[in-house]
Design a protein around this motif. Sequence first.
Motif, PDB file in Angstrom:
ATOM      1  N   LYS A   1      11.468  13.918  31.236  1.00  0.00           N
ATOM      2  CA  LYS A   1      12.710  14.678  31.311  1.00  0.00           C
ATOM      3  C   LYS A   1      12.493  15.936  30.294  1.00  0.00           C
ATOM      4  O   LYS A   1      11.990  17.279  30.971  1.00  0.00           O
ATOM      5  CB  LYS A   1      14.314  14.381  31.313  1.00  0.00           C
ATOM      6  N   GLU A   2      12.856  15.348  28.953  1.00  0.00           N
ATOM      7  CA  GLU A   2      12.427  16.834  28.349  1.00  0.00           C
ATOM      8  C   GLU A   2      11.225  17.222  28.134  1.00  0.00           C
ATOM      9  O   GLU A   2      11.047  18.443  28.425  1.00  0.00           O
ATOM     10  CB  GLU A   2      12.793  16.292  26.271  1.00  0.00           C
ATOM     11  N   ALA A   3      10.271  16.614  28.067  1.00  0.00           N
ATOM     12  CA  ALA A   3       8.624  17.177  27.990  1.00  0.00           C
ATOM     13  C   ALA A   3       8.555  17.999  29.585  1.00  0.00           C
ATOM     14  O   ALA A   3       8.103  19.368  29.160  1.00  0.00           O
ATOM     15  CB  ALA A   3       7.661  16.467  28.505  1.00  0.00           C
ATOM     16  N   VAL A   4       9.173  17.797  30.482  1.00  0.00           N
ATOM     17  CA  VAL A   4       9.597  18.657  32.154  1.00  0.00           C
ATOM     18  C   VAL A   4       9.403  19.694  31.696  1.00  0.00           C
ATOM     19  O   VAL A   4       9.748  21.066  32.020  1.00  0.00           O
ATOM     20  CB  VAL A   4       9.273  17.717  33.209  1.00  0.00           C
ATOM     21  N   LYS A   5      10.985  20.358  31.045  1.00  0.00           N
ATOM     22  CA  LYS A   5      11.359  21.203  30.653  1.00  0.00           C
ATOM     23  C   LYS A   5      10.409  21.467  29.589  1.00  0.00           C
ATOM     24  O   LYS A   5      10.327  23.161  29.356  1.00  0.00           O
ATOM     25  CB  LYS A   5      12.828  20.493  29.948  1.00  0.00           C
ATOM     26  N   LYS A   6      10.049  21.058  28.867  1.00  0.00           N
ATOM     27  CA  LYS A   6       9.522  22.640  27.649  1.00  0.00           C
ATOM     28  C   LYS A   6       8.331  22.931  27.635  1.00  0.00           C
ATOM     29  O   LYS A   6       7.810  23.733  27.897  1.00  0.00           O
ATOM     30  CB  LYS A   6       9.360  21.216  26.012  1.00  0.00           C
ATOM     31  N   PHE A   7       7.575  21.533  28.740  1.00  0.00           N
ATOM     32  CA  PHE A   7       6.113  22.371  29.232  1.00  0.00           C
ATOM     33  C   PHE A   7       6.487  22.896  31.077  1.00  0.00           C
ATOM     34  O   PHE A   7       6.440  21.889  31.541  1.00  0.00           O
ATOM     35  CB  PHE A   7       5.066  21.640  29.217  1.00  0.00           C
ATOM     36  N   LYS A   8       6.429  24.284  31.115  1.00  0.00           N
ATOM     37  CA  LYS A   8       7.073  24.894  32.480  1.00  0.00           C
ATOM     38  C   LYS A   8       5.903  24.353  33.425  1.00  0.00           C
ATOM     39  O   LYS A   8       6.759  24.301  34.612  1.00  0.00           O
ATOM     40  CB  LYS A   8       7.077  26.131  32.045  1.00  0.00           C
ATOM     41  N   HIS A   9       5.102  23.581  33.333  1.00  0.00           N
ATOM     42  CA  HIS A   9       3.995  24.260  34.196  1.00  0.00           C
ATOM     43  C   HIS A   9       3.843  22.391  34.757  1.00  0.00           C
ATOM     44  O   HIS A   9       3.165  22.716  35.003  1.00  0.00           O
ATOM     45  CB  HIS A   9       2.843  25.315  34.201  1.00  0.00           C
TER      46      HIS A   9
END
Length: 126
Positions: free
Chosen positions: A96-104
């Motif tokens: 979930k953090e990765a999806v937030k961090k890397f926008k696309h």
Amino acid sequence: MSYKNILLVDDDADDAEIFVMALAAIDAKIKSSVENNALKALKKLREAKKLPDVIFLDYYMPYLDGSEFLELLWEIKGLKKIPVVLYSGQSGSAIKEAVKKFKHLKFLKKPSNFREVIDSLQEILN
């Protein structure tokens, strides 16, 4: 279908085999390759004459996790434009953090059966 050249980075041989079989069932013209080591995948991407249209990335792998892989991938000129789909059996806080961090970045939870793999891939690839 816009994605005809797909790279899967996944250390689980069974999941990779099912993924490739599902792609073949969707469209026999799709070319797929599998790398079971994220470090080797980065090396191959740096040296590639033809880049994949999309990368499916297992998040939890040895050597580099998905977030580390993405950091290194997107530091390489020309590779940041490749769409990436996190492809994992888990959907924990790190993902979930990765999806937030890397926008696309997109996320696809690994389905539990072959039909679900096909359906999920068709949804992403169309």
